[in-house]
Design a protein around this motif. Structure first.
Motif, mmCIF file in Angstrom:
data_model
loop_
_atom_site.group_PDB
_atom_site.id
_atom_site.type_symbol
_atom_site.label_atom_id
_atom_site.label_comp_id
_atom_site.label_asym_id
_atom_site.label_seq_id
_atom_site.Cartn_x
_atom_site.Cartn_y
_atom_site.Cartn_z
ATOM 1 N N ARG A 185 35.587 -18.281 -0.319
ATOM 2 C CA ARG A 185 36.640 -18.878 -1.145
ATOM 3 C C ARG A 185 38.020 -18.452 -0.642
ATOM 4 N N ALA A 186 38.154 -17.190 -0.250
ATOM 5 C CA ALA A 186 39.426 -16.701 0.293
ATOM 6 C C ALA A 186 39.775 -17.441 1.586
ATOM 7 N N GLU A 187 38.778 -17.748 2.425
ATOM 8 C CA GLU A 187 39.025 -18.509 3.651
ATOM 9 C C GLU A 187 39.515 -19.915 3.329
ATOM 10 N N ARG A 188 38.913 -20.566 2.336
ATOM 11 C CA ARG A 188 39.348 -21.915 1.946
ATOM 12 C C ARG A 188 40.768 -21.901 1.403
ATOM 13 N N ILE A 189 41.111 -20.889 0.634
ATOM 14 C CA ILE A 189 42.468 -20.764 0.097
ATOM 15 C C ILE A 189 43.460 -20.569 1.238
ATOM 16 N N ALA A 190 43.121 -19.730 2.208
ATOM 17 C CA ALA A 190 44.015 -19.489 3.343
ATOM 18 C C ALA A 190 44.201 -20.757 4.174
ATOM 19 N N ARG A 191 43.139 -21.506 4.421
ATOM 20 C CA ARG A 191 43.240 -22.756 5.189
ATOM 21 C C ARG A 191 44.058 -23.824 4.455
ATOM 22 N N ALA A 192 44.091 -23.752 3.137
ATOM 23 C CA ALA A 192 44.837 -24.726 2.344
ATOM 24 C C ALA A 192 46.323 -24.407 2.258
ATOM 25 N N HIS A 193 46.744 -23.288 2.851
ATOM 26 C CA HIS A 193 48.148 -22.889 2.830
ATOM 27 C C HIS A 193 48.826 -23.384 4.105
ATOM 28 N N GLU B 112 52.306 -27.310 8.988
ATOM 29 C CA GLU B 112 51.020 -27.914 9.340
ATOM 30 C C GLU B 112 49.892 -27.071 8.734
ATOM 31 N N TYR B 113 48.705 -27.668 8.656
ATOM 32 C CA TYR B 113 47.535 -27.005 8.076
ATOM 33 C C TYR B 113 46.465 -26.703 9.120
ATOM 34 N N SER B 114 46.817 -26.751 10.384
ATOM 35 C CA SER B 114 45.866 -26.548 11.462
ATOM 36 C C SER B 114 46.007 -25.126 12.007
ATOM 37 N N TYR B 115 44.933 -24.352 11.930
ATOM 38 C CA TYR B 115 44.959 -22.970 12.403
ATOM 39 C C TYR B 115 43.954 -22.795 13.523
ATOM 40 N N LYS B 116 44.384 -22.145 14.610
ATOM 41 C CA LYS B 116 43.454 -21.910 15.702
ATOM 42 C C LYS B 116 42.710 -20.591 15.523
ATOM 43 N N LYS B 117 43.233 -19.726 14.676
ATOM 44 C CA LYS B 117 42.532 -18.475 14.391
ATOM 45 C C LYS B 117 42.804 -18.068 12.952
ATOM 46 N N LEU B 118 41.744 -17.706 12.253
ATOM 47 C CA LEU B 118 41.857 -17.266 10.873
ATOM 48 C C LEU B 118 40.841 -16.154 10.646
ATOM 49 N N THR B 119 41.309 -15.016 10.185
ATOM 50 C CA THR B 119 40.404 -13.917 9.838
ATOM 51 C C THR B 119 40.724 -13.459 8.419
ATOM 52 N N VAL B 120 39.674 -13.237 7.659
ATOM 53 C CA VAL B 120 39.811 -12.751 6.285
ATOM 54 C C VAL B 120 39.004 -11.476 6.172
ATOM 55 N N ARG B 121 39.653 -10.447 5.650
ATOM 56 C CA ARG B 121 38.958 -9.175 5.444
ATOM 57 C C ARG B 121 39.430 -8.538 4.149
ATOM 58 N N PRO B 122 38.657 -7.629 3.613
ATOM 59 C CA PRO B 122 39.088 -6.958 2.379
ATOM 60 C C PRO B 122 40.428 -6.257 2.598
ATOM 61 N N ALA B 123 41.268 -6.289 1.596
ATOM 62 C CA ALA B 123 42.590 -5.664 1.686
ATOM 63 C C ALA B 123 42.450 -4.148 1.791
ATOM 64 N N GLU B 124 43.429 -3.553 2.463
ATOM 65 C CA GLU B 124 43.451 -2.093 2.577
ATOM 66 C C GLU B 124 43.680 -1.480 1.199
ATOM 67 N N ALA B 125 43.225 -0.266 1.037
ATOM 68 C CA ALA B 125 43.288 0.393 -0.272
ATOM 69 C C ALA B 125 44.711 0.494 -0.809
ATOM 70 N N SER B 126 45.679 0.789 0.045
ATOM 71 C CA SER B 126 47.061 0.931 -0.420
ATOM 72 C C SER B 126 47.608 -0.396 -0.938
ATOM 73 N N ILE B 127 47.323 -1.494 -0.240
ATOM 74 C CA ILE B 127 47.791 -2.811 -0.663
ATOM 75 C C ILE B 127 47.038 -3.257 -1.913
ATOM 76 N N ARG B 128 45.738 -2.971 -1.940
ATOM 77 C CA ARG B 128 44.925 -3.341 -3.108
ATOM 78 C C ARG B 128 45.470 -2.678 -4.367
ATOM 79 N N HIS B 129 45.813 -1.409 -4.256
ATOM 80 C CA HIS B 129 46.288 -0.672 -5.424
ATOM 81 C C HIS B 129 47.705 -1.109 -5.831
ATOM 82 N N GLU B 130 48.614 -1.223 -4.855
ATOM 83 C CA GLU B 130 50.008 -1.511 -5.156
ATOM 84 C C GLU B 130 50.249 -2.964 -5.573
#
Length: 72
Positions: free
Chosen positions: A7-15, A22-40
């Protein structure tokens, strides 16, 4: 309940690219957020995108509800 990686990948592609809108991406990576960003910022997923048209590199922060928290 947190959104899935797929779902996070679909949301990112829709941005649109922040530079050329444009909505065309040649590279897209989704990973869990780092702990500091997740908390803040309460971000669940961090997506890194490379535009397929203009080559702009950008990063999105997606929260547990699927909303985009930041674009950089």
């Amino acid at each position: 309940m947190a959104i899935t990686r797929e779902r996070a990948e679909r949301i990112a592609r829709a941005h649109a690219c922040v530079r050329c809108q444009e909505y065309s991406y040649k590279k897209l990576t989704v990973r869990p957020a780092e702990a500091s960003i997740r908390h803040e910022l309460h971000v669940a997923w961090s997506a890194r995108l490379v535009c397929g048209v203009c080559g702009t590199h950008q990063e999105l922060g997606i929260d547990d509800e699927g909303d985009i928290v930041y674009v950089g």
